[in-house]
Scaffold this active site. Structure first.
Site, PDB file in Angstrom:
ATOM      1  N   SER A  21       0.835  -1.209   0.000  1.00 48.44           N
ATOM      2  CA  SER A  21       0.000   0.000   0.000  1.00 48.44           C
ATOM      3  C   SER A  21       0.870   1.259   0.000  1.00 48.44           C
ATOM      4  O   SER A  21       0.389   2.354  -0.287  1.00 48.44           O
ATOM      5  CB  SER A  21      -0.942  -0.015   1.198  1.00 48.44           C
ATOM      6  N   LYS A  50      13.397 -18.813 -10.474  1.00 50.79           N
ATOM      7  CA  LYS A  50      13.944 -19.834 -11.378  1.00 50.79           C
ATOM      8  C   LYS A  50      13.929 -21.230 -10.769  1.00 50.79           C
ATOM      9  O   LYS A  50      13.970 -22.232 -11.491  1.00 50.79           O
ATOM     10  CB  LYS A  50      15.372 -19.461 -11.766  1.00 50.79           C
ATOM     11  N   ASN A  62      20.609 -16.501 -12.581  1.00 49.47           N
ATOM     12  CA  ASN A  62      19.635 -17.029 -11.640  1.00 49.47           C
ATOM     13  C   ASN A  62      19.137 -18.420 -12.036  1.00 49.47           C
ATOM     14  O   ASN A  62      18.924 -19.269 -11.179  1.00 49.47           O
ATOM     15  CB  ASN A  62      18.464 -16.057 -11.472  1.00 49.47           C
ATOM     16  N   GLY A  93      14.059 -13.600 -21.192  1.00 50.42           N
ATOM     17  CA  GLY A  93      13.807 -14.571 -22.258  1.00 50.42           C
ATOM     18  C   GLY A  93      12.339 -14.888 -22.438  1.00 50.42           C
ATOM     19  O   GLY A  93      11.937 -15.493 -23.429  1.00 50.42           O
ATOM     20  N   GLU A 147       9.865  -4.155 -19.090  1.00 51.69           N
ATOM     21  CA  GLU A 147      11.259  -4.240 -19.535  1.00 51.69           C
ATOM     22  C   GLU A 147      11.984  -2.940 -19.225  1.00 51.69           C
ATOM     23  O   GLU A 147      11.366  -1.869 -19.214  1.00 51.69           O
ATOM     24  CB  GLU A 147      11.325  -4.391 -21.059  1.00 51.69           C
ATOM     25  N   SER A 155      10.952 -10.752  -8.841  1.00 48.74           N
ATOM     26  CA  SER A 155      11.424 -12.036  -9.346  1.00 48.74           C
ATOM     27  C   SER A 155      12.736 -12.529  -8.755  1.00 48.74           C
ATOM     28  O   SER A 155      12.996 -13.729  -8.784  1.00 48.74           O
ATOM     29  CB  SER A 155      11.537 -11.983 -10.872  1.00 48.74           C
TER      30      SER A 155
END
Lengths: 329, 329
Positions: free
Chosen positions: A29, A49, A76, A174, A198, A301
């Protein structure tokens, strides 16, 4: 025939249970919006991964004809495959670019893998040669159905925890991560937008998406972004087919926004992230007005940041302007 | 009659579902041992306190006779109660010590609470006066059965995720956190040790435990530790009764070990923690040889660190010696 199905992803979820963390959604938030982060930085090897690598290794193990795996990766996926292979009792060889971060090279070696460093544009070829010569099974980082199905388990979990989400933001290198998530989200939450994110300095998917055909950048171009995990010059063939079907839009972000996202994720979200892992959150900060109303998920990620870089991003407030909202603590 | 029961904790788990994050256990194999962190730093207000505060407010709301709550707190309970009260539509007043961190005072105000700052030794008295004058219901930070039952839900989750654990390490200030966890763990995993952890500079519980009677330190003494959340000079009366029954040992840690734990939790565990939140992990690093074999859980209780202090701890490696294992990335 579908390339990767919801059933493939559900099977992957069964295979990775106990190996990957079932990450919670964390309210963010502090962004000023109804946002949740999916902190894949908290996985055993510090990134999502582990999901794809574990699923692929489990499928190879079930087939029973493999004693070793090989891959190429900026880092990774390398760690994840090394981790999954060691857990399954398989050998692992990883071909990494010479400019891969030392953190990631050292971590991959520490997990028992053999690391071979080559020029970035040679890595696919060298990995293929090792596979042919040693009889190792190739587990590429994103252009692989089992890997994509594994990453898609993130989408399953999001759909389970927040079925009414309006959009999910996912960084793209990728394309394996967003491909898997896209399959799961479009099957389970068809109202939700799947938005690719990106760096402006590695915006090959944005260009491909606008042109409706696959466009590659050079590795010289993509090397300019600090998001070292997102420097793949072109998405994979299988991801591209899935992205065309399941992704609604592509947003690109400035380096300043990436830095601000790393800092805010740390100081407000209490998460240590690498620049690549913060790109989806950076897109939320920089392009909030282009996003739909309703709950939004940003996938965080990875967390394998270089310590000195992390400290610099935490302290370097001056460089980080560019329309990114500055929040107090 | 038991003071706080497993059923109380199970009821609390039902009440807080959807308000508190169901945190996962995160492997911390970087410690060189079979260790898991329970990252309560990822809760909405950055600490485990959301659990107890939400449970207490929900019980008051169910009773239907309360329009406001009041408490005293060094900070994290303050934010948690402000958050829970706002979510329930109640007013909140928080009495905080004058030396509470600015981060925590500002965050508590941002959550809509009225903050009153007084000398640390006056805070209980002032909170009681406000309760009497305004008719607000008092929700003290630890000496309160509903708060303890809420914190105990952490123990429920640990028992569910890792029933074979050998020990759980928990930092102690007023004692509410370890009291609740102790009730749950001893009921569900009787083989597991429950180990209290304190800074050497605020080791009132270690002294009490050795003496088998409650001993208070002065707030002047406890103010020396950087773990600002653990400066309560004596554990509460109700926690003390539960600690005597359910806690097996008390470990104390150096300031250097606390700093090292903050740094390692960030760079290896990808978690941003405040010094108070890292004390149990510091005990694991400093006293590993005194711990049993088998899986160990360290509770990472909070992440509301002052940004400048966090950066300093990330970079200040020289000061952090003292027998603490230094790990590469």
């Amino acid at each position: 025939m579908d390339l990767v199905t919801l059933d493939d992803i559900r099977d992957a979820a069964d295979r990775i249970r106990g190996s990957a963390v079932r990450t919670p959604l964390l309210s963010a938030s502090w962004t000023g919006r109804d946002v949740f982060c999916k902190p894949e930085s908290l996985q055993p090897v510090g990134s999502f991964k582990i999901r794809g690598a574990t699923n692929a290794v489990a499928m190879l193990g079930a087939a029973g004809q493999t004693s070793a795996v090989v891959t190429h990766s900026s880092g990774n996926h390398a760690q994840a495959l090394a981790y999954a292979a060691r857990a399954a009792g398989l050998g692992a060889t990883v071909v990494m670019p010479t400019q891969a971060s030392e953190v990631k090279v050292a971590a991959t070696r520490a997990l028992g893998a053999t690391v071979i460093q080559v020029a970035v544009d040679d890595r696919e070829r060298v990995a293929a040669e090792i596979a042919a010569k040693d009889g190792a099974a190739s587990v590429p980082p994103y252009d692989h159905a089992a890997v994509i199905a594994g990453q898609g388990t993130i989408g399953l979990e999001i759909a389970e925890d927040l079925p009414g989400l309006a959009a999910v933001l996912v960084q793209v290198s990728g394309g394996g991560l967003i491909s898997g998530i896209g399959v799961a989200i479009k099957a389970l939450c068809p109202q939700a937008l799947v938005i690719a994110c990106e760096p402006e300095l590695a915006a090959d998917l944005a260009e491909s998406f606008a042109a409706r055909e696959l466009r590659a950048w050079t590795s010289f171009q993509t090397a300019r972004t600090m998001a070292d995990g997102l420097r793949v010059p072109v998405v994979g063939g299988l991801p591209w087919q899935l992205i065309r079907t399941h992704v609604d839009d592509v947003l690109t972000v400035s380096e300043d926004a990436i830095g601000a996202a790393v800092r805010l994720l740390a100081l407000r979200g209490r998460l240590v992230t690498e620049p690549s892992g913060a790109v989806a959150t950076a897109a939320l900060l920089e392009h909030g007005s282009r996003l739909p109303d309703g709950p939004i998920v940003t996938v965080v990620s990875g967390g394998n940041v270089i310590p000195d870089q992390f400290v610099q991003l935490l302290t370097d407030r001056h460089r980080l302007g560019g329309g990114v909202p500055e929040l107090g603590w």
